[in-house]
Design an enzyme around this catalytic site. Structure first.
Site, short mmCIF file in Angstrom:
data_model
loop_
_atom_site.label_atom_id
_atom_site.label_comp_id
_atom_site.label_asym_id
_atom_site.label_seq_id
_atom_site.Cartn_x
_atom_site.Cartn_y
_atom_site.Cartn_z
N LYS A 247 -2.77 -1.43 -13.62
CA LYS A 247 -1.97 -1.96 -12.52
C LYS A 247 -2.49 -3.33 -12.08
CE LYS A 247 -2.98 1.75 -10.41
NZ LYS A 247 -3.17 2.91 -9.49
N THR B 200 -0.29 -0.90 2.18
CA THR B 200 -0.37 -0.51 0.77
C THR B 200 -1.21 0.74 0.55
OG1 THR B 200 -2.23 -2.03 0.47
CG2 THR B 200 -0.02 -2.88 -0.04
N GLY C 36 -2.18 4.24 -0.37
CA GLY C 36 -1.55 5.29 -1.16
C GLY C 36 -0.67 4.81 -2.29
N THR C 37 -0.71 3.52 -2.59
CA THR C 37 0.16 3.00 -3.65
C THR C 37 -0.16 3.61 -5.01
OG1 THR C 37 -1.31 1.09 -3.87
CG2 THR C 37 0.66 0.78 -2.54
N GLY C 38 -1.46 3.73 -5.32
CA GLY C 38 -1.84 4.29 -6.61
C GLY C 38 -1.43 5.74 -6.76
N CYS C 39 -1.67 6.52 -5.72
CA CYS C 39 -1.28 7.94 -5.74
C CYS C 39 0.22 8.07 -5.94
CB CYS C 39 -1.68 8.62 -4.43
SG CYS C 39 -3.42 8.49 -3.99
#
Length: 267
Positions: free
Chosen positions: A174, A206, A208-211
């Site tokens: 990412k 932003t 929690g974007t990865g989760c």
């Protein structure tokens, strides 16, 4: 037939990341969400105040309960905290024959708190990545996993090849931690690269974007999408979740999990 998706991850009391973000994402993408909690956190948009790991036996009991009645069509792993938990979870995934595995190698929270013990990196490389249909590290996580400096796209491509050799069928590095107005997520399937580009959104919301991104990929896989299609849809989902702000909290606020549906994009 209802598609079922399992998240194996930590709990975020603030609701922006972890299993809370995953369940919200599953719901919005029309799949049935389940969870096995690996750690409890006391956190909000200002940071992580405390982390309490769940005993490994209880983690495994949760997985056993799901396996004996609600076997998932896809699953994602998030915050697994320790090498012992990672190895135990990986063993159970193999034992139960679960496929469509999305590995989000969560290491550091947005506020800087460490969410993964140092001894766990080896377990991710050797035990978890070989099971991954898709793995979704951000640039700092990919740097830790590959022990490389990923300050150029060519180096990120080299890192993606390395992570693929470790066993991940598809690698998404990412680009949120990169520089410039354009955000580029690099996708590698073992033979070719795909660059998913979007305009960078100027926001602090932003958390929690990865989760959320990894959960959206898992939802797509559960519904029978190809890995590439699931990744592309997840990219649209998370971009809208960031772009349409909720404006909650005084720090790194959560993303907007219903923005995709309200935009009428569809599922």
């Amino acid at each position: 037939m209802v598609a079922k998706v399992l998240t194996i991850a930590g709990s975020d009391s603030g609701g922006g990341a972890g299993i809370q973000a995953d369940i919200k994402t599953f719901q919005e993408l029309d799949v049935y969400g389940m969870s096995a909690i690996t750690a409890l956190t006391a956190q909000n948009t200002l940071g992580v105040q405390s982390v309490y790991p769940i005993p490994v036996d209880m983690v495994l009991e949760q997985l056993h309960s799901i396996a004996t009645d609600l076997s998932p069509d896809a699953l994602k792993t998030g915050m697994l905290f320790s090498g012992v938990i990672i190895e135990s979870v990986a063993d159970k995934i193999k034992e139960y024959g679960w496929g469509n595995v999305v590995v989000d190698p969560v290491m550091i929270a947005k506020g800087g708190a460490r969410l993964l013990q140092k001894d766990a990196i080896k377990a991710i490389r050797e035990k978890l990545l070989p099971l991954a249909t898709v793995t979704t590290p951000n640039i700092p996580e990919a740097e830790v996993l590959t022990e490389m400096n990923l300050d150029t796209m060519n180096r990120r491509k080299e890192a993606a090849r390395m992570l693929h050799k470790l066993g991940a069928s598809h690698v998404v590095i990412k680009g949120g931690h990169g520089e410039g107005d354009e955000l580029v997520d690099l996708v590698y399937d073992g033979s070719s690269f795909l660059e998913l580009k979007s305009k960078r959104v100027d926001t602090t919301h932003t958390h929690g974007t990865g989760c959320t991104f990894a959960a959206a990929i898992a939802a797509g896989l559960a519904k029978g999408c190809t890995a590439e299609d699931a990744i592309v849809t997840a990219k649209r989902f998370i971009h809208l979740a960031i772009e349409v702000e909720l404006g909650i909290g005084s720090g790194h606020g959560p993303t907007n999990h219903w923005a995709y549906r309200k935009a009428g994009v569809g599922v």
